[in-house]
Scaffold this active site. Structure first.
Site, mmCIF file in Angstrom:
data_model
loop_
_atom_site.group_PDB
_atom_site.id
_atom_site.type_symbol
_atom_site.label_atom_id
_atom_site.label_comp_id
_atom_site.label_asym_id
_atom_site.label_seq_id
_atom_site.Cartn_x
_atom_site.Cartn_y
_atom_site.Cartn_z
ATOM 1 N N GLY A 161 0.789 -1.227 0.000
ATOM 2 C CA GLY A 161 0.000 0.000 0.000
ATOM 3 C C GLY A 161 0.818 1.271 0.000
ATOM 4 C CE1 TYR A 183 1.218 -7.573 -12.453
ATOM 5 C CE2 TYR A 183 -0.268 -9.345 -11.854
ATOM 6 C CZ TYR A 183 0.974 -8.755 -11.795
ATOM 7 O OH TYR A 183 1.987 -9.348 -11.064
ATOM 8 N N GLY A 198 4.501 -1.974 -5.155
ATOM 9 C CA GLY A 198 4.111 -2.923 -6.209
ATOM 10 C C GLY A 198 4.074 -2.235 -7.568
ATOM 11 C CG ASP A 200 0.748 -16.921 -16.570
ATOM 12 O OD1 ASP A 200 -0.198 -16.767 -17.362
ATOM 13 O OD2 ASP A 200 1.830 -17.437 -16.879
HETATM 14 C C1 LIG Z 1 -0.615 -7.083 -5.567
HETATM 15 C C2 LIG Z 1 0.584 -6.418 -4.866
HETATM 16 C C3 LIG Z 1 1.864 -6.737 -5.651
HETATM 17 C C4 LIG Z 1 0.352 -4.892 -4.848
HETATM 18 O O1 LIG Z 1 1.479 -4.268 -4.240
HETATM 19 P P1 LIG Z 1 1.330 -2.923 -3.376
HETATM 20 O O2 LIG Z 1 2.685 -2.379 -3.120
HETATM 21 O O3 LIG Z 1 0.486 -3.185 -2.163
HETATM 22 O O4 LIG Z 1 0.491 -1.991 -4.367
HETATM 23 P P2 LIG Z 1 0.747 -0.420 -4.624
HETATM 24 O O5 LIG Z 1 0.726 0.300 -3.318
HETATM 25 O O6 LIG Z 1 1.956 -0.272 -5.471
HETATM 26 O O7 LIG Z 1 -0.526 -0.046 -5.497
HETATM 27 C C5 LIG Z 1 -0.355 0.708 -6.694
HETATM 28 C C6 LIG Z 1 -1.707 0.991 -7.256
HETATM 29 O O8 LIG Z 1 -2.378 -0.255 -7.517
HETATM 30 C C7 LIG Z 1 -3.638 -0.265 -6.874
HETATM 31 N N1 LIG Z 1 -3.907 -1.631 -6.445
HETATM 32 C C8 LIG Z 1 -3.217 -2.347 -5.522
HETATM 33 N N2 LIG Z 1 -3.748 -3.600 -5.451
HETATM 34 C C9 LIG Z 1 -4.775 -3.632 -6.320
HETATM 35 C C10 LIG Z 1 -5.715 -4.632 -6.698
HETATM 36 N N3 LIG Z 1 -5.687 -5.867 -6.186
HETATM 37 N N4 LIG Z 1 -6.655 -4.321 -7.634
HETATM 38 C C11 LIG Z 1 -6.700 -3.094 -8.190
HETATM 39 N N5 LIG Z 1 -5.838 -2.100 -7.891
HETATM 40 C C12 LIG Z 1 -4.890 -2.369 -6.958
HETATM 41 C C13 LIG Z 1 -3.490 0.713 -5.700
HETATM 42 O O9 LIG Z 1 -4.755 1.215 -5.299
HETATM 43 C C14 LIG Z 1 -2.622 1.783 -6.303
HETATM 44 O O10 LIG Z 1 -3.406 2.618 -7.124
HETATM 45 P P3 LIG Z 1 -2.995 4.172 -7.419
HETATM 46 O O11 LIG Z 1 -1.562 4.149 -7.948
HETATM 47 O O12 LIG Z 1 -3.976 4.609 -8.442
HETATM 48 O O13 LIG Z 1 -3.086 4.856 -6.107
HETATM 49 C C15 LIG Z 1 0.721 -6.860 -3.377
HETATM 50 O O14 LIG Z 1 -0.501 -6.639 -2.720
HETATM 51 C C16 LIG Z 1 1.119 -8.332 -3.198
HETATM 52 O O15 LIG Z 1 2.293 -8.640 -3.050
HETATM 53 N N6 LIG Z 1 0.122 -9.239 -3.146
HETATM 54 C C17 LIG Z 1 0.369 -10.671 -2.898
HETATM 55 C C18 LIG Z 1 1.003 -11.343 -4.098
HETATM 56 C C19 LIG Z 1 0.295 -11.053 -5.402
HETATM 57 O O16 LIG Z 1 -0.931 -11.035 -5.511
HETATM 58 N N7 LIG Z 1 1.086 -10.829 -6.459
HETATM 59 C C20 LIG Z 1 0.537 -10.459 -7.747
HETATM 60 C C21 LIG Z 1 1.018 -11.281 -8.867
HETATM 61 S S1 LIG Z 1 0.867 -13.019 -8.812
#
Ligand SMILES: CC(C)(COP(=O)(O)OP(=O)(O)OC[C@H]1O[C@@H](n2cnc3c(N)ncnc32)[C@H](O)[C@@H]1OP(=O)(O)O)[C@@H](O)C(=O)NCCC(=O)NCCS
Length: 176
Positions: free
Chosen positions: A102, A140, A106, A130
């Site tokens: 957050g 994504y 990411g 994927d």
């Molecule tokens: C998904 C993941 C990589 C996001 O990382 P994060 O550092 O928490 O996300 P960020 O803070 O960079 O978010 C960036 C933007 O994406 C948005 N966002 C984050 N998760 C989101 C989701 N699941 N759906 C839609 N938007 C999302 C945020 O609101 C933010 O939007 P903004 O730039 O307009 O304010 C992280 O939650 C994670 O590691 N999840 C577990 C593993 C996973 O699902 N990996 C994904 C690939 S398999």
């Protein structure tokens, strides 16, 4: 929320992977037990974000891959040569430690992956992922990725249209 910058750098043997906790056991187990061997075999590359100089806050992997031309949306496929496959770069895994979610990390690692794929001297049409589930797919799509028509968890972003900031190895960025 931390305001310290993160350092993005290739993973190496000096980094401590044991405390990384994204909340996804398959992603954490692969990072602890599988990624080093995949790097040695040259089937993946792994980049990490370091917080405070040593704590791993996030990681992602990149490798060569290909799409079947027939799997792409028709509007995309008709602009590409009629070869059966299309070269892409696969971001196989992306995970952020729960302590650092957050904060934009990411999104920043996604931009870093797009930038590395775009800067490569080996051509690739797109960065593809994927997604492990619908929540990940939404992340994504939020960043402009398009799903394959018959495979909603396989998404891609054409590199020609990706506007990624330029970063290089061992360059600091942040606060995010
Ligand atoms: C998904 C993941 C990589 C996001 O990382 P994060 O550092 O928490 O996300 P960020 O803070 O960079 O978010 C960036 C933007 O994406 C948005 N966002 C984050 N998760 C989101 C989701 N699941 N759906 C839609 N938007 C999302 C945020 O609101 C933010 O939007 P903004 O730039 O307009 O304010 C992280 O939650 C994670 O590691 N999840 C577990 C593993 C996973 O699902 N990996 C994904 C690939 S398999």
């Amino acid at each position: 929320m931390s305001s310290a910058p993160f350092l993005v750098t290739p993973l190496d043997a000096t980094h401590d992977r044991t405390v990384f906790n994204s909340g996804s056991e398959p992603l954490d187990r692969y990072f602890r037990e599988g990624v080093a061997q995949d790097i040695r075999r040259r089937v993946t590359a792994c980049f990490i974000a370091l917080a405070g100089g040593q704590r791993i806050a996030g990681y992602y992997t990149l490798a060569s891959a290909s799409f079947l031309l027939a799997d792409l949306p028709a509007t995309t496929a008709k602009k590409l040569p009629r070869y059966p496959t299309v070269p892409v770069v696969r971001m196989g895994r992306l995970a952020i430690d729960q302590k650092f979610k957050g904060q934009g990390l990411g999104g920043a690692l996604l931009a870093d992956a797009l930038d590395r794929a775009t800067r490569s001297e080996i051509a690739a049409y797109a960065l593809m992922v994927d997604a492990k589930d619908e929540v990940a797919a939404a992340f994504y799509r939020h960043h402009g990725f398009l799903a394959l028509p018959d495979l909603p968890l396989t998404l891609f972003l054409p590199l020609a249209t990706a506007a990624a900031p330029r970063k290089t190895d061992n360059k600091r960025f942040g606060p995010i």
